[in-house]
Design an enzyme around this catalytic site. Structure first.
Site, PDB file in Angstrom:
ATOM      1  N   LYS A  73      -3.827 -15.640  14.686  1.00 41.24           N
ATOM      2  CA  LYS A  73      -3.513 -14.218  14.530  1.00 41.24           C
ATOM      3  C   LYS A  73      -2.601 -13.847  15.705  1.00 41.24           C
ATOM      4  CE  LYS A  73      -4.152  -9.925  13.193  1.00 41.24           C
ATOM      5  NZ  LYS A  73      -3.436  -9.449  12.022  1.00 41.24           N
ATOM      6  N   ASN A 118       6.525 -13.696  16.241  1.00 42.57           N
ATOM      7  CA  ASN A 118       6.359 -12.735  15.147  1.00 42.57           C
ATOM      8  C   ASN A 118       7.469 -11.691  15.229  1.00 42.57           C
ATOM      9  OD1 ASN A 118       5.617 -10.641  13.467  1.00 42.57           O
ATOM     10  ND2 ASN A 118       3.419 -10.813  13.900  1.00 42.57           N
ATOM     11  N   SER A 178       8.288 -10.033  12.428  1.00 42.44           N
ATOM     12  CA  SER A 178       8.171  -9.719  11.005  1.00 42.44           C
ATOM     13  C   SER A 178       7.031  -8.801  10.607  1.00 42.44           C
ATOM     14  CB  SER A 178       8.020 -11.035  10.237  1.00 42.44           C
ATOM     15  OG  SER A 178       7.002 -11.846  10.809  1.00 42.44           O
ATOM     16  N   CYS A 179       6.195  -8.354  11.548  1.00 44.25           N
ATOM     17  CA  CYS A 179       5.083  -7.474  11.158  1.00 44.25           C
ATOM     18  C   CYS A 179       5.670  -6.190  10.576  1.00 44.25           C
ATOM     19  CB  CYS A 179       4.193  -7.170  12.364  1.00 44.25           C
ATOM     20  SG  CYS A 179       2.845  -6.071  11.922  1.00 44.25           S
ATOM     21  N   LYS A 218       9.246 -16.348  12.826  1.00 46.37           N
ATOM     22  CA  LYS A 218       8.756 -15.823  11.535  1.00 46.37           C
ATOM     23  C   LYS A 218       9.535 -14.553  11.210  1.00 46.37           C
ATOM     24  CE  LYS A 218       4.547 -14.687   8.977  1.00 46.37           C
ATOM     25  NZ  LYS A 218       3.084 -14.726   9.000  1.00 46.37           N
ATOM     26  N   ASN A 244       6.746 -13.109   5.815  1.00 46.18           N
ATOM     27  CA  ASN A 244       5.628 -12.211   6.115  1.00 46.18           C
ATOM     28  C   ASN A 244       5.457 -11.325   4.872  1.00 46.18           C
ATOM     29  OD1 ASN A 244       3.761 -10.404   7.367  1.00 46.18           O
ATOM     30  ND2 ASN A 244       4.603 -11.002   9.344  1.00 46.18           N
ATOM     31  N   THR A 245       4.537 -10.383   4.916  1.00 44.22           N
ATOM     32  CA  THR A 245       4.296  -9.520   3.752  1.00 44.22           C
ATOM     33  C   THR A 245       5.496  -8.602   3.503  1.00 44.22           C
ATOM     34  OG1 THR A 245       3.147  -8.093   5.295  1.00 44.22           O
ATOM     35  CG2 THR A 245       1.783  -9.506   3.902  1.00 44.22           C
TER      36      THR A 245
HETATM   37  C1  LIG Z   1      -4.680  -8.739   6.678  1.00 47.39           C
HETATM   38  C2  LIG Z   1      -3.444  -9.477   7.056  1.00 47.39           C
HETATM   39  C3  LIG Z   1      -3.100  -9.584   8.400  1.00 47.39           C
HETATM   40  C4  LIG Z   1      -1.948 -10.273   8.790  1.00 47.39           C
HETATM   41  N1  LIG Z   1      -1.638 -10.382  10.114  1.00 47.39           N
HETATM   42  C5  LIG Z   1      -0.553 -11.081  10.506  1.00 47.39           C
HETATM   43  C6  LIG Z   1      -0.265 -11.278  11.873  1.00 47.39           C
HETATM   44  O1  LIG Z   1      -1.006 -10.855  12.770  1.00 47.39           O
HETATM   45  N2  LIG Z   1       0.847 -11.978  12.194  1.00 47.39           N
HETATM   46  C7  LIG Z   1       1.686 -12.498  11.239  1.00 47.39           C
HETATM   47  O2  LIG Z   1       2.692 -13.147  11.589  1.00 47.39           O
HETATM   48  N3  LIG Z   1       1.425 -12.333   9.928  1.00 47.39           N
HETATM   49  C8  LIG Z   1       0.341 -11.648   9.543  1.00 47.39           C
HETATM   50  N4  LIG Z   1       0.038 -11.521   8.203  1.00 47.39           N
HETATM   51  C9  LIG Z   1       0.965 -12.107   7.186  1.00 47.39           C
HETATM   52  C10 LIG Z   1       0.485 -13.471   6.686  1.00 47.39           C
HETATM   53  O3  LIG Z   1       0.448 -14.411   7.742  1.00 47.39           O
HETATM   54  C11 LIG Z   1       1.398 -14.004   5.580  1.00 47.39           C
HETATM   55  O4  LIG Z   1       2.717 -14.121   6.087  1.00 47.39           O
HETATM   56  C12 LIG Z   1       1.429 -13.093   4.352  1.00 47.39           C
HETATM   57  O5  LIG Z   1       0.147 -12.571   4.062  1.00 47.39           O
HETATM   58  C13 LIG Z   1       1.969 -13.813   3.111  1.00 47.39           C
HETATM   59  O6  LIG Z   1       1.156 -14.912   2.772  1.00 47.39           O
HETATM   60  P1  LIG Z   1       0.073 -14.844   1.549  1.00 47.39           P
HETATM   61  O7  LIG Z   1       0.834 -14.433   0.325  1.00 47.39           O
HETATM   62  O8  LIG Z   1      -0.498 -16.225   1.477  1.00 47.39           O
HETATM   63  O9  LIG Z   1      -0.934 -13.812   1.922  1.00 47.39           O
HETATM   64  C14 LIG Z   1      -1.104 -10.843   7.797  1.00 47.39           C
HETATM   65  C15 LIG Z   1      -1.466 -10.745   6.447  1.00 47.39           C
HETATM   66  C16 LIG Z   1      -2.620 -10.078   6.063  1.00 47.39           C
HETATM   67  C17 LIG Z   1      -2.987  -9.988   4.594  1.00 47.39           C
END
Ligand SMILES: Cc1cc2nc3c(=O)[nH]c(=O)nc-3n(C[C@H](O)[C@H](O)[C@H](O)COP(=O)(O)O)c2cc1C
Length: 377
Positions: A46, A151, A153-154, A191, A218-219
């Site tokens: 994380k 990171n 990308s948040c 990222k 990332n999302t």
């Molecule tokens: C609840 C949650 C918290 C996340 N926190 C981070 C984070 O702290 N740092 C990061 O680089 N990505 C974070 N992500 C993004 C994920 O690492 C990932 O890039 C994204 O969810 C897409 O992958 P998935 O489709 O398998 O979920 C987070 C995603 C979720 C759902």
């Protein structure tokens, strides 16, 4: 003999190419230890930062589900609904660097052959902030971390000099990467955010800064839906919501399109594919487009928090795939990385029917026959 699932990515040996991405499954020492025991080849922690982090009240992640027999989409739990996506507005780790440091060391000592990647984030508005990146990088690598993921990308940061706001600015991407590379003795993965017009530009910035790999996606920036009965967003605090990030099955095709752009622009570079993966068949798309590893979040969150069944199926799927193609002599994933990269072309390069065969869109899926909608031809 069982096929060898191991691979080398950015100079690091992985027992398999599957990582937990930076997210709740990797938010604690106990989760990461359980993940390694379950068989994950690597984890990205994380994201660790230096600024104080306080999350919103109430749930930080919810899951949107679709009904099979109607177009209904809702976060309400109900039988028979299939996962559409995750939606979250969780910030980076709310634990301090001091909390993380001894734990990173302990995890690495307990699992020296598993890959521990530290995700880090700081601001980029001034020299002090840039030094924070270096401080974070040095502290994590001192504990034996194998790589750093920066990171950029948040999607839910208000600060203009943080998270995806950095990832949208190719110069800042380059500066931050270079600053981290100045102190890094281990590989640095950048990222990137998918919320940008041409991700190739930011990727170029990262590579110019010295990035060893790009992780994407990332999302995707998104809103929860409004409940038609209450007129409230399905996620809200005091009736208010902000944009958050969409993950899970819905983003698989979106993220693949971004990845295809990246791997075509930089065919000799390393990429870690993320977004919507829960099975080996999903992961295979990323490998065939040119990724050397893949990362998983949403599917693992829904499987005992760290995805023991997900990783078992990913490993079994890869083993089956290698056995099926044993005649091709592929030495693990590296044998088929990028095999379909060049099949994505400009639309104008796709063959058209002859004029004689062309019947417009009328017979294609999704178009009603003219008679059904009362259109006179
Ligand atoms: C609840 C949650 C918290 C996340 N926190 C981070 C984070 O702290 N740092 C990061 O680089 N990505 C974070 N992500 C993004 C994920 O690492 C990932 O890039 C994204 O969810 C897409 O992958 P998935 O489709 O398998 O979920 C987070 C995603 C979720 C759902």
């Amino acid at each position: 003999m069982a096929p060898d699932l191991s691979t080398t990515f950015t100079g690091i040996r992985f027992r398999n190419p599957f990582l937990l991405s930076s997210a709740p499954p990797t938010e604690s020492e106990s989760n990461i230890l359980r993940a390694f025991e379950a068989g994950w080849g690597g984890v990205v922690t994380k994201t660790i930062g230096l600024h104080p982090v306080v999350n919103v009240l109430g749930p930080k992640t919810k899951f949107l589900r679709a009904d099979a027999d109607s177009a209904h989409l809702s976060m309400k739990k109900r039988p028979g609904a299939a996962l559409h996506s995750s939606w979250n507005w969780e910030l980076i780790s709310d634990k301090t660097l001091e909390w993380w440091v001894p734990r990173l060391g302990r995890i690495k000592k307990a699992f020296p052959d598993h890959v521990l990647v530290a995700s880090i984030m700081a601001g980029s508005g001034n020299d002090t902030e840039l030094r924070h990146w270096q401080h974070l990088a040095a502290a994590c690598q001192e504990q034996g971390c194998d790589a750093l993921e920066i990171n950029l990308s948040c999607p839910h940061m208000d600060r203009p000099d943080m998270g995806s706001n950095v990832g949208k600015d190719k110069e800042l991407v380059s500066i931050v990467t270079k600053v981290v590379k100045e102190v890094a003795k281990i590989p640095v993965w950048a990222k990137l955010t998918p919320s940008t017009t041409d991700i190739v530009l930011e990727a170029r910035g990262a590579f110019l800064g010295g990035a060893d790999a790009i992780s994407s996606s990332n999302t995707f920036t998104s809103l929860p839906l409004i409940d038609a009965d209450t007129l409230d967003f399905e996620v809200q605090v005091d009736g208010l919501v902000s944009t958050g990030g969409l993950g899970g099955p819905a983003i698989l095709p979106l993220s693949l399109a971004k990845m295809s752009q990246l791997t075509q622009a930089f065919p000799d570079k390393s990429f870690s594919g993320i977004g919507g993966i829960s099975t080996f068949e999903h992961a295979l798309n990323y490998f065939l487009l040119g990724c050397g590893t893949v990362q998983i979040c949403t599917a693992a969150m829904l499987d005992h928090a760290i995805g023991p069944n997900v990783i078992r199926q990913l490993n079994a799927g890869l083993a089956r795939f290698l056995e099926k193609h044993a005649d091709k002599g592929w030495a693990g994933v590296a044998g088929f990385v990028g095999l379909r990269r060049d099949r994505v072309v400009a639309q104008s390069k796709i063959r058209r029917p002859t004029e004689k065969d062309y019947r417009g869109g009328y017979d294609a899926e999704g178009y009603a026959a003219a008679e059904e909608v009362g259109v006179k031809r």
